[in-house]
Design an enzyme around this catalytic site. Structure first.
Site, PDB file in Angstrom:
ATOM      1  N   THR A   1     -21.835  65.562   6.758  1.00  0.00           N
ATOM      2  CA  THR A   1     -20.964  66.528   7.757  1.00  0.00           C
ATOM      3  C   THR A   1     -21.328  67.877   7.668  1.00  0.00           C
ATOM      4  OG1 THR A   1     -18.527  66.954   8.246  1.00  0.00           O
ATOM      5  CG2 THR A   1     -19.343  66.684   5.635  1.00  0.00           C
TER       6      THR A   1
ATOM      7  N   LYS B   1     -25.965  68.428   9.338  1.00  0.00           N
ATOM      8  CA  LYS B   1     -26.140  67.326  10.476  1.00  0.00           C
ATOM      9  C   LYS B   1     -27.416  67.688  10.980  1.00  0.00           C
ATOM     10  CE  LYS B   1     -21.451  65.669  11.397  1.00  0.00           C
ATOM     11  NZ  LYS B   1     -20.812  65.421  12.721  1.00  0.00           N
TER      12      LYS B   1
ATOM     13  N   ALA C   1     -20.847  69.262  16.268  1.00  0.00           N
ATOM     14  CA  ALA C   1     -20.157  68.134  16.689  1.00  0.00           C
ATOM     15  C   ALA C   1     -20.097  67.873  17.775  1.00  0.00           C
ATOM     16  CB  ALA C   1     -18.515  68.487  16.250  1.00  0.00           C
TER      17      ALA C   1
END
Length: 272
Positions: A65, A69, A135
């Site tokens: 996370t 990443k 994200a």
């Protein structure tokens, strides 16, 4: 001597808040097995060292996370098509012989939650994504597979939105210049969401919004979802279902078992 349990982990910084251990324990109960799943705090710049240590000690799989990443993408030996498209890895699978495969299950987690749990179609819809970080990068390729009418990326730093949009062949726009009443689905993927900050988007942008979705969950998502509702969004949802969904896809990649997501989302809503 007691047998060693199959060992998995999630790497991040910060990581103490992660709900991944509870989620994966629920999957293991469904499979009727026992596993060990831990949180590992890696220091900035030290992800590779932490990952190497974990797998050398017998780790069988890991999630990754914020903010690692892209570090994970650089560290693994090979990439799935999803990870390649995203340029980011959230799931690591050991292949043996010191080789590792990186995948990205964020997009499939998001899409499964929107289309199944939220019962909202993505095909032919106009989608606005707020934010341009890792994200967002992880979910755009899978959203594009759903054949939306178009996707627009808007970010506080406009150059980042433009770069990401060019990477995927979608639109970009400044946060303060978004058209009113154009978007069917609005997804908040800004890092500010973790601190309860609301992106600087005019209320009119939510004019025809069918679903406003925050990729974070729980209290961190509340400010954005409240703002979206006040601004006219018909339905709102936080990212708990996405979290469970991406975790389920990771679990299947490691163990070949497909968990039932819905009871775990219910369980986590009560826990959160």
């Amino acid at each position: 001597m007691a047998a060693t349990l199959p060992r998995y982990a999630v790497f991040g910084n910060p990581i103490a808040h992660s709900k991944s251990p509870q989620i994966h324990r629920q999957f293991a109960l469904q499979e009727k097995v026992r596993i060990e799943y831990e949180r590992i705090l890696a220091e900035p710049g030290a992800f590779a060292e932490a990952a190497e240590r974990f797998f050398a000690e017998g780790g069988l799989g890991a999630n990754v996370t914020v903010p690692f990443k892209t570090d994970a993408y650089d560290w693994v030996s090979e990439h799935s098509e999803r990870a390649e498209a995203a340029g980011a890895v959230n799931t690591i699978i050991p292949l043996g012989g010191g080789r590792f495969r990186g995948d990205n299950t964020d997009g499939v987690g998001l899409v499964s939650d929107i289309t199944e749990a939220q019962e909202t179609a993505l095909k032919n819809r106009r989608i606005l994504i707020l934010g341009a970080g890792g994200a967002v990068r992880g979910v755009v390729p899978v959203l594009l597979q759903q054949q939306p009418a178009d996707i627009t990326i808007a970010n506080r730093t406009e150059t980042k939105a433009r770069e990401l949009a060019e990477r995927f062949g979608v639109r970009s726009a400044p946060l303060n210049g978004l058209p009113a009443g154009r978007f069917d689905i609005i997804i908040n993927g800004t890092s500010g969401g973790l601190g309860g900050e609301i992106p600087a988007v005019a209320p009119e942008v939510f004019g025809i919004c069918e679903l406003a979705y925050d990729m974070v969950y729980g209290a961190a998502a509340q400010a954005f979802l409240d703002y979206a509702r006040r601004s006219g969004a018909k339905k709102t949802a936080d990212g708990l279902g996405m979290l469970v969904g991406q975790a389920a896809f990771s679990y299947r990649l490691w163990r070949g078992f497909s968990p039932d997501i819905k009871p775990v989302i219910r369980y986590m809503k009560e826990a959160v």
